[in-house]
Design an enzyme around this catalytic site. Structure first.
Site, short mmCIF file in Angstrom:
data_model
loop_
_atom_site.label_atom_id
_atom_site.label_comp_id
_atom_site.label_asym_id
_atom_site.label_seq_id
_atom_site.Cartn_x
_atom_site.Cartn_y
_atom_site.Cartn_z
N GLU A 15 36.76 19.92 15.00
CA GLU A 15 35.91 18.85 14.49
C GLU A 15 35.07 18.21 15.58
OE1 GLU A 15 33.98 16.72 11.99
OE2 GLU A 15 35.73 17.68 11.12
N ASP B 220 27.02 16.18 11.39
CA ASP B 220 28.14 16.45 10.50
C ASP B 220 28.65 17.86 10.79
OD1 ASP B 220 30.05 16.08 8.60
OD2 ASP B 220 28.73 16.24 6.87
N HIS C 250 24.52 17.44 6.85
CA HIS C 250 25.52 18.08 6.00
C HIS C 250 24.93 19.29 5.27
CE1 HIS C 250 28.83 18.51 3.15
NE2 HIS C 250 27.92 18.54 2.19
N ASP D 203 29.08 11.67 11.07
CA ASP D 203 29.84 11.78 9.82
C ASP D 203 31.09 12.61 10.05
OD1 ASP D 203 30.57 11.51 7.22
OD2 ASP D 203 28.72 12.33 6.38
#
Length: 949
Positions: free
Chosen positions: A759, A721, A924, A791
């Site tokens: 990203e 993530d 995360h 993710d």
């Protein structure tokens, strides 16, 4: 407002150099694209198109053509070429006009001041080589050079060409339409994605089936001879021939869609009004489309936007709201606008209108009211407080229902100041609002709010303008920070926002009834042969088998509510680490709470298999950051061995928390636990809280709480993530967590910092190679299968993950001799609009945890499924979307679904299932800690522990 001291006035105002005139505003009724053609010599970023309306289009032009339009045209031309002016128009945007056939109207914008120095460079277009503006667009224009193009990294990955290769020869006066051939779309074959494990269940979806009356939609190519460069002029000429094309058209300047079939070639004639030149218009049929074709979706969505406007719903952002049905929370001075987020999607089940219930929270206080309150509280630091409170906030102007971000406050301006209109005349802000909106401005000495639009919102051929707003007419949106800390207020608000499945169904039913009862709305749909079902779509899903939870001495089924808190606090953990050498630091006023917590941890450790010795207690004189830092450094550098450091702090203090974590995760690596004294202040709750703290400490020391049965052997599961912190402008952080044992209960973690807002990850090799080496140390062999859960990826980035990230992962295997594992990559999407409703009992209820659906609502291009893995106590059940972008391990749909569900049981911070697989949640948490507080990679000494929980 203090009449003797106007707080808003500053130094004298000087008239700005440039002014954007206010003009009538309409919403652009088409998707906005980003991939466009730029002439040679024009900068890729910040370049502006020529001011004239030509075929060459600016990147900011929201009316660019979808590349998919020409992909389906079947044009065969010479390789490696370039269009001249007036050639076919390319891009991603679509359809500035629909059934009216009119060109775009001028928008009514906010009064705005243009910067004195233009940020764009205007250059005349020519016939030379065009370059590609790369970005998130999925279909960039192919390079014209025959040389191998340079492939950039990041989101703008250059994919193989999807557009016809263009000729570099001068464009002929007439388009070679003779080479166009009529073709039909290829038939679609469904992908094998249906599983069979579990018990069937009846489900409702927030999808409304779209049916068709027309057999086909016909695509035509329109050629103007001689070439007509002015786009609006082309619209006008086509409008003159409605007797031939019919009243219902979708025309973008060169591609025409009709619900009726014309002759294969139609030749018309118009007169150019500017010079009387006769223009020959040739309409050539190029393709016969199924009504549910992907090429039809853009203007179907435009049709639905028109339907919502007919129903008097107000467009705010991307969603439609009904202010007339708003709920007023008078005690909190809030309004809640109900609304709909709707779009048309083509799924495995056909064409559907997906409608999600949404809400917009509007405060009753204007920005001017908030300024007055701040002035009364702190007149000396008034401007600083206003800037601190307002800059970065989102406001809405009710006269046009548009939202803006406040970027600055113009203290030296007021509504009495003037700006230039398009005709050169001067007008004050007071007169502007009175003339255009009938609004009388009451406060004449208020400053103005400044908003800087993003580059993609800039009008065609114009520099970026600065929008100025009146605080009196701007209202704050969102939940006030003070209200977020009020439990009762948040409870009252969530009752209005988090609707039950039954309330969801009622709201969707009301929308369908409004459409059915509106003759104009029905007529708008029927013009294209569309009509909606009278109720939401019903289908069948499955409930996956209940998993068995394994502790050290016991195994038990998870239960229907999927919560096993009672068992894990009464029985021994799967693997425990005794707490022998640890320290506790606390301020002097928290000494009593520290002693109570220490005693409680010693008492409750026995039942869960953890022996807890008495800690080394360090009492601080005060709770300053420097005091904590000095004591922690002295303790960790002086002590020979410290397993764990526990710090008690008073209140929520990010600065102190960050300082402690930096010391313990980066400089002097040791697992740490920071506890707010407010959490342990209630004696009646201390035991249960201490149990949770001790279980979390066991994880941080390398212990294992529970597990589930994993039938796959020699497998590594990876979670990835990315955390972004745009408010601070810091680098993005990739969190990488991989399993290193056979039962997926031991984890290895790494962190990689990236460029801002990046990203797509560029440093996967470092992480994966290190994880594989650690796996080999533990198991003396490398994994035969690797399953990656990625993710934070949107639909538009799926191809980039497939073509860019996965090859990076595969290059890691070359580090090891004769190693080529089988691999599965699954994208995890939490932000989905699909809702599931259980209808087994005849009522609309929340589905049970473990509910899966792998048909009807799924994506036609990928093997995917929706899984509802968590228990929902309030609101609707929102599943998680899983998309398999690679599967060389030959795992079937049942294997993928059940493995994913098992991993949702493995998050040790919660004795139950969660929305995403545990490695994703761990990644995360790791990325958030590193990006928000550490701003640095954690020490390698902590990589084999869950220190970030």
């Amino acid at each position: 407002m203090d009449p003797t001291r106007p707080p808003f006035r500053g130094s004298p105002f000087h008239t700005p150099l440039g002014v954007r005139p206010p003009v009538l505003e309409t919403k652009e009724e088409g998707p906005h694209g980003r991939a466009v053609l730029l002439p040679r010599g024009r900068a890729l970023l910040g370049a502006s198109a020529p001011s004239s309306d030509t075929t060459q289009r600016d990147p900011s032009d929201s009316r660019n053509v979808l590349p998919a339009l020409f992909r389906g045209m079947g044009i065969e031309t010479k390789p490696s070429g370039i269009p001249g002016r007036g050639g076919p128009v390319f891009g991603r945007g679509f359809l500035s006009t629909m059934s009216s056939g009119d060109g775009p109207d001028q928008p009514l914008s906010e009064p705005s001041i243009r910067p004195s120095l233009s940020t764009r460079v205007q250059q005349a277009s020519d016939f030379s080589t065009e370059r590609v503006a790369l970005g998130r667009a999925r279909f960039p224009i192919p390079p014209v050079s025959m040389e191998k193009p340079h492939v950039p990294t990041g989101r703008g990955l250059l994919f193989p060409s999807v557009l016809p290769t263009l000729t570099s020869d001068p464009v002929p006066k007439e388009s070679p339409i003779a080479t166009l051939q009529i073709e039909k779309e290829e038939k679609w074959e469904p992908l094998p994605k249906k599983g069979s494990k579990g018990s069937p269940c009846q489900l409702g979806l927030n999808l409304i089936k779209i049916n068709f009356q027309n057999e086909a939609v016909y695509q035509y190519h329109v050629t103007f001879t001689p070439i007509v460069e002015c786009r609006s002029m082309r619209f006008g000429m086509m409008k003159d021939h409605r007797s031939v094309t019919g009243p219902v058209t979708a025309f973008d300047g060169s591609i025409l869609y009709l619900p009726v079939k014309l002759a294969q070639t139609v030749e018309l004639e118009s007169e150019r009004r500017t010079d009387g030149q006769k223009i020959k218009i040739t309409i050539q049929m190029t393709k016969i489309l199924d009504p549910s074709s992907d090429l039809c979706l853009p203007f179907y969505n435009v049709v639905m936007r028109r339907v919502f406007k007919i129903l008097d719903l107000k467009l705010v952002g991307r969603n439609f709201y009904d202010p007339a049905s708003s709920t007023v929370l008078q005690q909190y001075r809030l309004q809640v606008w109900p609304g709909y987020a709707a779009n048309i999607r083509k799924t495995d089940g056909g064409l559907f209108l997906l409608v999600d219930i949404t809400h917009k929270i509007i405060r009753s206080d204007s920005v001017l009211d908030i300024m007055n309150i701040l002035y009364q509280q702190s007149p000396e630091n008034f401007q600083d407080e206003v800037t601190k409170q307002l800059v970065g906030s989102i406001v809405i102007t009710r006269y046009n229902n548009r939202t803006y971000r406040i970027d600055d406050i113009e203290w030296n301006m007021s509504p009495k100041d003037s700006f230039s209109m398009s005709d050169g005349s001067k007008i004050s802000f007071i007169d502007y609002y009175s003339k255009n909106y009938g609004i009388t401005v009451k406060e004449l000495d208020q400053p103005l709010l400044l908003h800087r639009p993003s580059e993609r919102k800039a009008p065609k051929g114009k520099a970026l303008d600065i929008v100025l707003l009146l605080p009196e007419l701007a209202f704050m949106t969102g939940i006030p920070e003070k209200m977020r800390k009020d439990f009762r207020a948040m409870k009252d608000l969530t009752q209005q926002i988090h609707l039950s499945p039954k309330q969801h169904h009622i709201s969707l039913g009301k929308l369908l009834k409004r459409i059915e009862s509106s003759a104009d709305a029905k007529n708008e749909l029927q013009r294209w042969g569309l009509f909606l079902d009278t109720d939401i779509h019903m289908t069948t899903g499955r409930i996956l088998p209940i998993e068995k939870i394994n502790l050290r001495n016991n195994s038990f089924p998870a239960g229907e509510d999927l919560n096993w808190n009672r068992e894990v606090t009464r029985e021994a953990c799967r693997s425990s680490v005794h707490l022998l050498y640890w320290a506790m630091i606390y301020p002097k006023r928290a000494s009593a709470q520290a002693q109570e917590l220490s005693s409680m941890l010693e008492r409750i450790g026995g039942p869960i298999g953890i022996r807890v010795n008495h800690p080394n207690c360090v009492e601080l004189r005060d709770d300053r950051v420097e005091t904590y830092a000095r004591s922690i450094k002295s303790l960790l550098e002086g002590e020979g061995k410290v397993q764990l450091l526990v710090c008690l702090i008073s209140g929520t203090r990010d600065d102190l928390y960050g300082a402690i974590k930096k010391l313990c995760c980066v400089q002097n690596p040791v697992p740490s636990q920071v506890i707010n004294t407010r959490t342990i202040s209630q004696p009646q709750k201390l035991r249960s809280i201490a149990q949770k703290i001790l279980l979390q400490i066991n994880c941080k020391l390398g212990g294992e709480l529970w597990g589930v049965d994993i039938p796959l052997k020699s497998v590594m599961v990876i979670g990835m993530d990315v955390y972004h912190d745009p408010s601070r402008g810091m680098r993005s952080v990739l969190g990488f967590v991989a399993s290193i044992n056979s039962c997926l209960t031991a984890w290895y973690s790494r962190v990689v910092f990236q460029l801002p807002n990046q990203e797509i990850m560029d440093s996967l090799k470092l992480c994966l190679v290190a994880a594989l080496q650690k796996f080999f140390e533990v198991n003396h062999s490398l994994p035969e299968k690797i399953v990656v859960y990625r993710d934070g990826v949107s639909d538009g980035q799926l191809n980039t993950v497939e073509n860019y990230e996965i090859p990076q992962l595969q290059t890691c295997f070359q580090t090891f001799d004769n190693y080529n594992p089988r691999m599965v990559v699954i994208v995890v999407q939490k932000r989905v609009s699909t809702n599931l409703y259980s209808t087994a009992t005849g009522q609309f209820l929340t589905p049970q945890p473990g509910t899966v659906i792998d048909h009807t609502v799924t994506n036609r291009k990928w093997i995917d499924f929706f899984l509802m893995s968590h228990h929902v106590r309030q609101g609707c059940g929102i599943p998680t979307h899983y998309i398999c972008v690679m599967n060389t391990a030959n795992l079937g749909p049942d294997h993928l679904q059940r493995l994913t569900f098992k991993l949702c049981h493995m998050y040790w911070n919660w004795p139950g299932t969660i929305r995403v697989p545990a490695p994703c949640k761990y990644a995360h948490k790791l990325a958030f800690l590193s990006g928000q507080f550490l701003h640095h990679e954690p020490s390698i000494k902590l990589c084999d522990k869950l220190f970030f929980l």
